[in-house]
Design a protein around this motif. Sequence first.
Motif, PDB file in Angstrom:
ATOM      1  N   GLU A 185      -3.690   0.131  11.233  1.00 22.13           N
ATOM      2  CA  GLU A 185      -2.656   0.136  10.198  1.00 22.13           C
ATOM      3  C   GLU A 185      -2.979  -0.756   9.008  1.00 22.13           C
ATOM      4  N   GLU A 186      -4.211  -1.298   8.979  1.00 23.03           N
ATOM      5  CA  GLU A 186      -4.583  -2.120   7.827  1.00 23.03           C
ATOM      6  C   GLU A 186      -4.605  -1.306   6.535  1.00 23.03           C
ATOM      7  N   PHE A 187      -4.679  -0.004   6.672  1.00 22.10           N
ATOM      8  CA  PHE A 187      -4.768   0.850   5.489  1.00 22.10           C
ATOM      9  C   PHE A 187      -3.407   1.389   5.067  1.00 22.10           C
ATOM     10  N   THR A 188      -2.351   0.717   5.467  1.00 22.14           N
ATOM     11  CA  THR A 188      -1.022   1.111   5.004  1.00 22.14           C
ATOM     12  C   THR A 188      -0.857   0.876   3.508  1.00 22.14           C
ATOM     13  N   SER A 189      -1.718   0.014   2.925  1.00 25.97           N
ATOM     14  CA  SER A 189      -1.627  -0.227   1.478  1.00 25.97           C
ATOM     15  C   SER A 189      -1.860   1.055   0.698  1.00 25.97           C
ATOM     16  N   GLY A 190      -2.657   1.962   1.253  1.00 18.45           N
ATOM     17  CA  GLY A 190      -2.873   3.241   0.585  1.00 18.45           C
ATOM     18  C   GLY A 190      -1.594   4.040   0.477  1.00 18.45           C
ATOM     19  N   ASP A 191      -0.792   4.004   1.543  1.00 17.51           N
ATOM     20  CA  ASP A 191       0.509   4.686   1.492  1.00 17.51           C
ATOM     21  C   ASP A 191       1.395   4.090   0.410  1.00 17.51           C
ATOM     22  N   VAL A 192       1.368   2.755   0.313  1.00 21.23           N
ATOM     23  CA  VAL A 192       2.197   2.070  -0.689  1.00 21.23           C
ATOM     24  C   VAL A 192       1.759   2.469  -2.093  1.00 21.23           C
ATOM     25  N   MET A 193       0.456   2.576  -2.297  1.00 18.92           N
ATOM     26  CA  MET A 193      -0.050   2.993  -3.611  1.00 18.92           C
ATOM     27  C   MET A 193       0.469   4.375  -3.989  1.00 18.92           C
ATOM     28  N   MET A 194       0.407   5.296  -3.055  1.00 18.83           N
ATOM     29  CA  MET A 194       0.869   6.650  -3.335  1.00 18.83           C
ATOM     30  C   MET A 194       2.371   6.664  -3.633  1.00 18.83           C
ATOM     31  N   LYS A 195       3.128   5.853  -2.915  1.00 18.47           N
ATOM     32  CA  LYS A 195       4.568   5.783  -3.150  1.00 18.47           C
ATOM     33  C   LYS A 195       4.875   5.163  -4.513  1.00 18.47           C
ATOM     34  N   ASP A 196       4.097   4.144  -4.870  1.00 13.64           N
ATOM     35  CA  ASP A 196       4.292   3.511  -6.178  1.00 13.64           C
ATOM     36  C   ASP A 196       4.101   4.518  -7.309  1.00 13.64           C
ATOM     37  N   LEU A 197       3.095   5.353  -7.184  1.00 13.75           N
ATOM     38  CA  LEU A 197       2.844   6.339  -8.233  1.00 13.75           C
ATOM     39  C   LEU A 197       3.971   7.356  -8.308  1.00 13.75           C
ATOM     40  N   GLN A 198       4.490   7.727  -7.136  1.00 14.91           N
ATOM     41  CA  GLN A 198       5.615   8.665  -7.149  1.00 14.91           C
ATOM     42  C   GLN A 198       6.844   8.041  -7.795  1.00 14.91           C
ATOM     43  N   LEU A 199       7.090   6.774  -7.469  1.00 16.55           N
ATOM     44  CA  LEU A 199       8.224   6.073  -8.072  1.00 16.55           C
ATOM     45  C   LEU A 199       8.013   5.896  -9.574  1.00 16.55           C
ATOM     46  N   SER A 200       6.758   5.618  -9.960  1.00 13.89           N
ATOM     47  CA  SER A 200       6.475   5.448 -11.389  1.00 13.89           C
ATOM     48  C   SER A 200       6.700   6.743 -12.151  1.00 13.89           C
ATOM     49  N   GLU A 201       6.337   7.852 -11.535  1.00 13.15           N
ATOM     50  CA  GLU A 201       6.564   9.145 -12.183  1.00 13.15           C
ATOM     51  C   GLU A 201       8.049   9.386 -12.418  1.00 13.15           C
TER      52      GLU A 201
END
Length: 836
Positions: free
Chosen positions: A551-567
């Motif tokens: 689960e160390e790569f959960t930051s990737g999920d956060v990045m994708m969510k940030d972009l969706q929120l930014s959109e």
Amino acid sequence: MSVALFPPPASDAFSDYRPSKNAHADFLSSAPGGSSLLPDREGVRRVKLSIKREPGPGHGTDEPNDRVLTRSHPARASESTQKELQVLLSSIAPLLSGSPTAQSFHHLAATCHKLVLPPHSLGPTIYTRVHEELEKSIAALAREWRGVIMGREAGWLGRLVGGWRAWEARVKLLSSVFVYLDGVYSVDSNGIASIRHLAIATFRKGIWENELLFQKTRDDFLLWANNERGAGQPNTALRPIIGALAALAKLLPAFPSLLEPYLHQTVGFYRERADTLVGEVESGTMSPTRYVEWVLEKAVEERERAEACLDADVGKKAVEVVRAEAGEKMSKRVVRRALDEAMDNADAQALSRLYQFSVDVHVFKDLSQSLEQHIDTRLRTLISDPANDPQMIEGTLKLKRFADSAIAGLFTPSPTPPEMKVAEPEKGPDGEIKVDEARKSRSLERARQLELQDAVRNGFKSGMGSRQNAPAEWIAKHLDAAMRKGQGAGTEAEFNALLDEIIALIGFTKDKDVFKAFYSSQLAKRLLLNKSASDDMERNMIVKLQKEMGEEFTSGDVMMKDLQLSENLVKSYQTHLAKTSDAETLPSATSLTANVLTESAWPAYPLLKDGWNFTLPPQLQSSIDAFSGWYSTQHKNRQLSWRWQLATVTLSARFQSGKYEVGVSLFQAVVLMLFNEEDSLDFTEIKARSGIESSELVRTLQSLSLGRKGTRVLLKKPPGKEVKPTDIFAFNKAFTSERIKFRINQIQQDMSAEESRKTNEQVAIDRVSVLEATIVRIMKARKKMTLQLLIDAVVTDVNKRFPPDVKEIKKRVESLIEREFLMRDEEDRNLLHYLA
């Protein structure tokens, strides 16, 4: 049951008597007074026939009618028997020599029948004479053949086989004529050999065991085998003779006398030949793959030769000799070389033959060890040289693909040449493969497959662990290039297979934290600069990495969510502008797109500080101010911190050739917008007006004036690849491009050597934090531990992320003691205590 008939004398009652089918067991006799001359025999029934006599001269009617026929003239009968015996005995030699006999075969057989039965019982006499004549015949044949050999006449084996066949045919004729001798006297129950068996024994003693004859037979037999081995092809003219010779040797029986020298010669031939060929392999004049093929071919050749001329058991023994002398004993000198050649040439067929060779000669362990060592050595050579870094991962993947496909091919059922086939499981009497044997064979095959796969994994782990950090870094860069390119003309399945291969390489590296750092940085750039080929593929890759590395790569999920929120945030902002802005300012205001990110989930992008005095042109600054003001009304407790190095701009540029849309970085845009006011500027003026740091400005001007054809919107004077402070740059009014919309390569998109160095430095800092956090967590749970146990526990825990250095762990322990997280025991300085 046998029947004895006793006719009365002076009667022709049996003139029409014909022998029964069991004539040799019927007995006719007469005796005076009705008594039988035959001894009482169990199972013999006696029948007494009474015949009424006709009155005649000298016969009174008062004499009894019931009389037993009596034998008359005994002396004359004895003389007749001797004559018959001599005629019979004198026929033996002609029968054995193929000459005509004085009497017909039928007469001789009848005479033999008569003489071997009681009352004559001359079986021993006849049998002795047969034995003597057999010996004389063989002696004459031996003398003749010795003369042939001494005369050095060719074709000895053919003469021997032909002579045996002729003599055997005569012995069969003799046995047929003297069939009653074999039926009555020379029977197993009497312990006496039949004529045929006596003849075979006589031939063996007189011919086969004759020193000169056997030596010639053996030498010619071995010469045939040696010539066939040397020529590499069968002697079709001689093989039928060899087969007949082997059949004769088995019949005598004397086959071991041929088999032992045959196998001894086979050992010597392949021992000498293999040593010579392996010497050529070591000197480089012969391919090791060709040697492996030669051994497999010779095993098939030996089996075929033996099965065609000798028998299957000899074939098995000969094959064992080939595999032992040319295979197992030479394996240390051949297997590694053959494997290196097959792997270097990516020759799956050669590897398949080598696998079959290793199984046949029982050196499979050598093959698996050689495979592991080859991969290790090859990767060390590739990875150790920094000059190979750009091709490192592609070369590693190519090797991995071939190794995986070749090993899979070894265990996939497919038509294979005979020399590559594994021996089939034993079949039962009904022709079906025995269940236990089939199951055992499958289990053994599976074990070999797993062993080779383990050898590949171990080789990759060892080879990729030979250099610290670099393999993990370049895996991340290779993955970045793949995600930018996407599946292209390939299929989705092929692209997923590529991603799986890259993930497999990640599993072979020890520095997983290095990969994570570079991957996160490059993922952020792809997402922020919209350089990813597919967001779905990015999500898919994040899921794959989470399965592989946790689960160390959960930051990737956060990045994708940030972009969706930014959109969604930008859409809200544009809706707001549509309601509040006038028609003149709306187009420029709504052209801004901002990504608002969670700082903890993204790489640490530094602020522009040392050497920077960056200022935005008013046209751009107004859009930034408008968005910042609106955002502060939506999120009062949040503060925006802009990272200009990740920004992009789409400019509308007008040249003499027409109008173009140019995609550039923010720094490139700022430089180009300076030429709205001036036609030419030198390096110093551009730096002063833009506030861009010198090294970044050099890269920016290089991309604008020295890029690929069709992107050089600025002109540099004087020409040259290097940008100097004295260079002058001018707007390229004569610029033309085949495309109306194009992008000028943004230097900052590719990870520079400086960024790579900084990332590695950050990884080293993070490792210190990880070690300290792990030490504290373990000590907090255990309260007290010896230093060695603590080191072992830390290594076990941290090894999943990176290979910890024991010296560094000890340094962290000392640092934690100094900062009063830990303390040493006063009595045992090696014992550590946790301080709450």
